[in-house]
Design an enzyme around this catalytic site. Structure first.
Site, PDB file in Angstrom:
ATOM      1  N   HIS A 651      45.438  38.035  41.295  1.00 22.52           N
ATOM      2  CA  HIS A 651      44.578  38.803  40.079  1.00 22.52           C
ATOM      3  C   HIS A 651      43.977  39.752  40.278  1.00 22.52           C
ATOM      4  O   HIS A 651      43.541  40.209  39.479  1.00 22.52           O
ATOM      5  CB  HIS A 651      44.111  37.468  39.545  1.00 22.52           C
ATOM      6  N   ASP A 705      49.097  32.928  42.584  1.00 28.34           N
ATOM      7  CA  ASP A 705      48.376  34.612  43.014  1.00 28.34           C
ATOM      8  C   ASP A 705      47.995  34.050  44.187  1.00 28.34           C
ATOM      9  O   ASP A 705      47.344  34.271  45.165  1.00 28.34           O
ATOM     10  CB  ASP A 705      46.753  32.802  42.486  1.00 28.34           C
ATOM     11  N   GLY A 797      33.954  38.683  44.075  1.00 31.54           N
ATOM     12  CA  GLY A 797      34.095  39.972  44.815  1.00 31.54           C
ATOM     13  C   GLY A 797      34.970  39.273  47.174  1.00 31.54           C
ATOM     14  O   GLY A 797      35.375  39.495  47.305  1.00 31.54           O
ATOM     15  N   SER A 799      37.778  36.859  46.598  1.00 26.10           N
ATOM     16  CA  SER A 799      38.757  37.094  46.494  1.00 26.10           C
ATOM     17  C   SER A 799      40.024  37.784  46.900  1.00 26.10           C
ATOM     18  O   SER A 799      39.394  38.453  46.767  1.00 26.10           O
ATOM     19  CB  SER A 799      38.819  37.162  44.885  1.00 26.10           C
ATOM     20  N   GLY A 800      40.789  36.585  47.095  1.00 25.05           N
ATOM     21  CA  GLY A 800      41.978  37.725  48.145  1.00 25.05           C
ATOM     22  C   GLY A 800      41.655  37.696  49.609  1.00 25.05           C
ATOM     23  O   GLY A 800      43.008  37.715  49.739  1.00 25.05           O
TER      24      GLY A 800
END
Ligand code: 4AZ
Length: 848
Positions: A651, A705, A797, A799-800
């Site tokens: 995402h 994701d 922020g 995320s990932g």
């Protein structure tokens, strides 16, 4: 041209610093060197050797003489200000070319020379001073003084300068001073920021602006908004307001290079760059939604900007206006009465001015007490990281000093009477956003009407008592409870949610929740699928559970029947040991379980047990990556899995209407980063070669994701840059296990991103419990982790970024930060992409 020249020109007395006693040796007498008939070959050789020796000796002497003996002097610049109490300010003093300015400046420099002459350290090396500006009050003089100091003597000069006040005192008390001498007070002085006198500056700009009422001026970096600011440039804006007004500086754009070492804007509560009067230093990108308005304490402000030869960014733009001293935003304190009310630091949520003292006297009706709660509390500044002593900016309540950044609503104070005194103090350097406080009258006998009062005096909803969660923060709401049927009744009186029963973690603290587990009778074992089978069937070679879990951890190296739960070696043989990879023991016959194990270790042992997090140590999570959008800043996290490859969330790399997030050229990635905008030696910045988003990523459900990023060139590992271990497809991240979340994401829902990498410990949450809590949105490719009582979670922020799971002495990538229902909410865990489900895909795409 240098910083001194940006004001009045100063011409140093050029020869003074050089050692004029140096004399060149007289020329040799040529005749003496004329060749004579010599004593033959040997004599000639001896002659040549002696000659060569003499030449070498002379060369050595000359080198020593010129290179080492000569004083190596360092230019040291100090800036300062002082109040002249026996002069009256005239408008002409604003103009450096006026005769009035020049006359007073001459008097100030002459007296400065006398002041420095009172110190042997200073008088020896003093070169000269220039007055840069005057302002009202009676007259304040701003000056720069230059010294040429022998290398190694700098500290002595710094020390002498730190006693400037005493020297001024000495000068002021000198007998036989001329009758018209200036009387100085409030002397402030400090060494100039070395970056402001860089020799690499090629362009100097010097602006002056006097704000007027009902007018809004504007300052901006050169070229803004059409082109990036120029390289190697020093600019200063001297801002003034009328007497009895203060300057208001309101930024609508601030977009500089991330590293303050390269480009920065610094604002001073002064007309010259005095470090003890610095209000803020800024670089990098500030979101336009961030409040970014500054107020001066007096009627002057200095904005400086310095750039180097590296990258140039769009720059900044700010509105300049004047605000009457004492008007809203600039004043504070007063009498507060009534049963409830609120007050804030001046200019909140923008930055409070420096050098301010506010006092609020709160009074509620007789017989009641005052309870004060800080909803927002931001009082941090360099040098006040250790929040205990509060020697800089602070709030004082009931004689107790509070400072630093405090989580929302966590600071509460109660008075012993119906009165409370609150003081807010900001010193002369560095400002922050301040605080937002609420007070209410409470009944001393019933301080939490219709609520439960915790031991620490907090009031919580009565329904939160004995619900298994530590709502008070001191556990006092969970003591002496009668548990309901949905809870486990711990022997020690605590109640815990039933779904933590038998999760392998001692939630009660007395192991009650881990006894009589699974309902299996004694002599039975509990399968992973919750079936009960006889203890005797463990490792009997037959799959009694039906999921193979009774055949795990059997101690046999090989020849185990392969199931979904067994580890497959390279030679396709299976082993029953749970999580055998990279555990330091060779379990596969071919040793493949210990291959490619240079991963998951940092310089640190993350030994202690984001939202609810704390600063990570530098290099503690060396696989953590910060993904930046070029010219914007941090957007997502990622994890290093090899010198070429990163894992992140799909995402993060989906195009939207404006930004092509899926394109490698959109991104720049920071490896080894600890503090955003602080690009130290450990940090490596890379571009991307390609981005591979999982083909089945579903942007509605966030299923699958996960994405891979290939660096444009391999990164060299260091103490700060290392990969995390990828788990085998069968790796078991058991419910209840502690895992780490890390990132620079928001530190509260809807809040600002963190500057320093944050870490927080959370637990893996049972999949079906999580699916119930998240209303059926959890697929098998999602993993839940969090603290269900709320307060600790990943957020926007993050995320990932990695969900790092300790296994032996290494960390394994259990998950990728994916989504959640808000942040850190009660019963809403963070949702992560299950990396084990994508192990094959990662191998196929990256070879890792
Ligand atoms: C986000 O927006 C996000 N609480 C990441 C994680 C979580 C929520 C939001 C989990 O990037």
């Amino acid at each position: 041209m240098d910083y001194m020249d940006s004001g009045l020109r100063y011409t140093p007395k050029s020869d003074k610093d050089w050692d004029t006693s140096v004399q060149f040796l007289p020329a040799s007498d040529n005749k003496k060197l004329e060749k004579k008939k010599g004593p033959g070959k040997i004599g000639a050789v001896i002659g040549v050797v002696i000659f060569a020796a003499v030449v070498a000796l002379m060369t050595g002497l000359l080198v020593w003489h010129f290179h080492f003996r000569k004083d190596v002097r360092v230019k040291k610049m100090y800036s300062g200000s002082m109040r002249i109490t026996n002069q009256v300010f005239e408008d002409a003093y604003e103009n450096t070319n006026s005769t009035e300015f020049k006359a007073l400046a001459k008097q100030v420099t002459s007296q400065l020379k006398t002041i420095y002459s009172k110190s042997p350290q200073l008088s020896k090396y003093y070169v000269g001073s220039t007055v840069q500006a005057f302002s009202e009050g009676s007259v304040v003089a701003y000056y720069l003084s230059e010294f040429r100091v022998p290398a190694g003597q700098e500290a002595a000069v710094d020390k002498a300068m730190s006693s400037m006040e005493k020297l001024v005192d000495k000068e002021q008390r000198t007998l036989f001073r001329p009758g018209n001498s200036l009387v100085f007070e409030d002397v402030v002085s400090s060494a100039l920021d070395a970056r402001l006198i860089s020799t690499s500056f090629r362009n100097f700009f010097n602006f002056a602006e006097h704000a007027r009422s009902n007018e809004v001026g504007q300052i901006q970096s050169p070229g803004f908004p059409d082109r990036p600011y120029p390289s190697n440039t020093f600019i200063q804006w001297r801002l003034r307001a009328d007497h009895n007004y203060v300057i208001k500086l309101d930024f609508d754009t601030m977009n500089l290079e991330e590293d303050c070492k390269n480009d920065f804007v610094k604002i001073y509560d002064s007309l010259v760059a005095i470090e003890s009067l610095v209000m803020v230093e800024m670089c990098g990108y500030f979101s336009p939604s961030e409040p970014l308005t500054f107020l001066s304490s007096g009627n002057v402000m200095l904005v400086t900007m310095a750039t180097n030869d590296k990258k140039n960014f769009p720059g900044f733009r700010a509105r300049v206006s004047q605000v009457r001293r004492g008007s809203k935003g600039t004043s504070c304190g007063g009498q507060l009465t009534g049963e409830r009310g609120s007050f804030t630091s001046p200019n909140f949520p923008n930055y409070y001015p420096p050098h301010i003292l506010c006092q609020w006297s709160i009074q509620v009706s007789a017989g009641k007490a005052v309870k004060l709660t800080f909803k927002k509390f931001f009082l941090s500044e360099p040098g006040q990281e250790n929040q205990k002593d509060c020697r800089k900016d602070y709030v004082e309540v009931n004689g107790k000093k509070l400072c630093g950044d405090q989580p929302e609503g966590t600071v509460t104070e109660t008075s012993n009477s119906n009165k409370m005194e609150v003081r807010f103090f900001s010193d002369s350097s560095y400002v922050d956003q301040g605080f937002d406080a609420e007070f209410e009258a409470i009944d001393v006998k019933d301080p939490c009407p219709k609520q439960f009062q915790c031991k620490n005096k907090r009031c919580i909803k009565s329904a939160l008592r004995c619900d298994g969660w530590n709502d008070c923060g001191d556990m006092s709401d969970e003591l002496n409870c009668k548990c309901n049927s949905k809870d486990i009744t711990c022997k020690n009186g605590l109640c815990k949610p039933m779904f933590w029963k038998c999760d392998g973690v001692d939630d009660c603290g007395d192991r009650t929740d881990e006894q009589n587990c699974g309902g299996c009778k004694s002599g039975q074992i509990t399968c992973k699928n919750s079936k009960c089978v006889s203890e005797k069937t463990h490792c009997d070679g037959r799959d009694d559970c039906g999921d193979g879990s009774d055949e795990l951890d059997c101690g046999r190296a090989s020849d185990t029947r392969c199931t979904d739960l067994t580890y497959k070696c390279k030679n396709n043989k299976c082993i029953s040991k749970v999580n055998p990879e990279c555990d330091g023991t060779q379990d596969c016959e071919d040793g493949s379980d210990e291959e490619n194990c240079d991963c998951g270790r940092s310089m640190f042992k993350t030994s202690s047990r984001i939202v609810g997090g704390q600063d990570a140590e530098e290099g503690e999570f060396p696989w953590q990556v910060s993904l930046h959008i070029k010219g914007y800043g941090h957007v997502c996290g990622a994890s290093i899995i090899s010198p070429h490859w990163l894992v992140t969330a799909a995402h993060c790399v989906q195009d939207d209407g404006r930004t092509r997030f899926s394109q490698p050229g959109t991104w720049e990635v920071y490896l080894g980063l600890h503090t955003q905008r602080k690009i130290g030696n450990a940090v490596v910045k890379k571009n991307l070669k390609q981005i591979i988003s999982h083909p089945n990523y579903n942007s509605f459900t966030y299923d699958n994701d996960i994405a891979l990023m290939e660096l444009d060139s391999p990164v060299t590992y260091s103490d700060y840059i290392r990969p995390i271990c990828l788990p085998a497809p069968q790796h078991d991240f058991a419910t209840g296990n502690n895992v780490w979340i890390t990132g620079w994401g928001a530190t509260r829902e809807g809040g600002f991103a963190a500057t320093v990498l944050q870490k927080a410990k959370v637990r893996i949450i049972n999949h079906s419990v999580c699916n119930d809590l998240m209303e059926g949105q959890i697929t098998s490719r999602m993993l839940c982790a969090g603290v269900l009582s709320g307060g600790v979670d990943a957020c926007q922020g993050d995320s990932g970024g990695p969900l790092s799971s300790p296994g032996g002495s290494r960390m394994f990538l259990a998950g990728v930060v994916s989504w959640g229902d808000g942040c850190a909410r009660r019963n809403k865990p963070g949702i992560y992409t299950t990396v084990t489900k994508f192990r094959g895909w990662i191998k196929e795409k990256t070879g890792v």
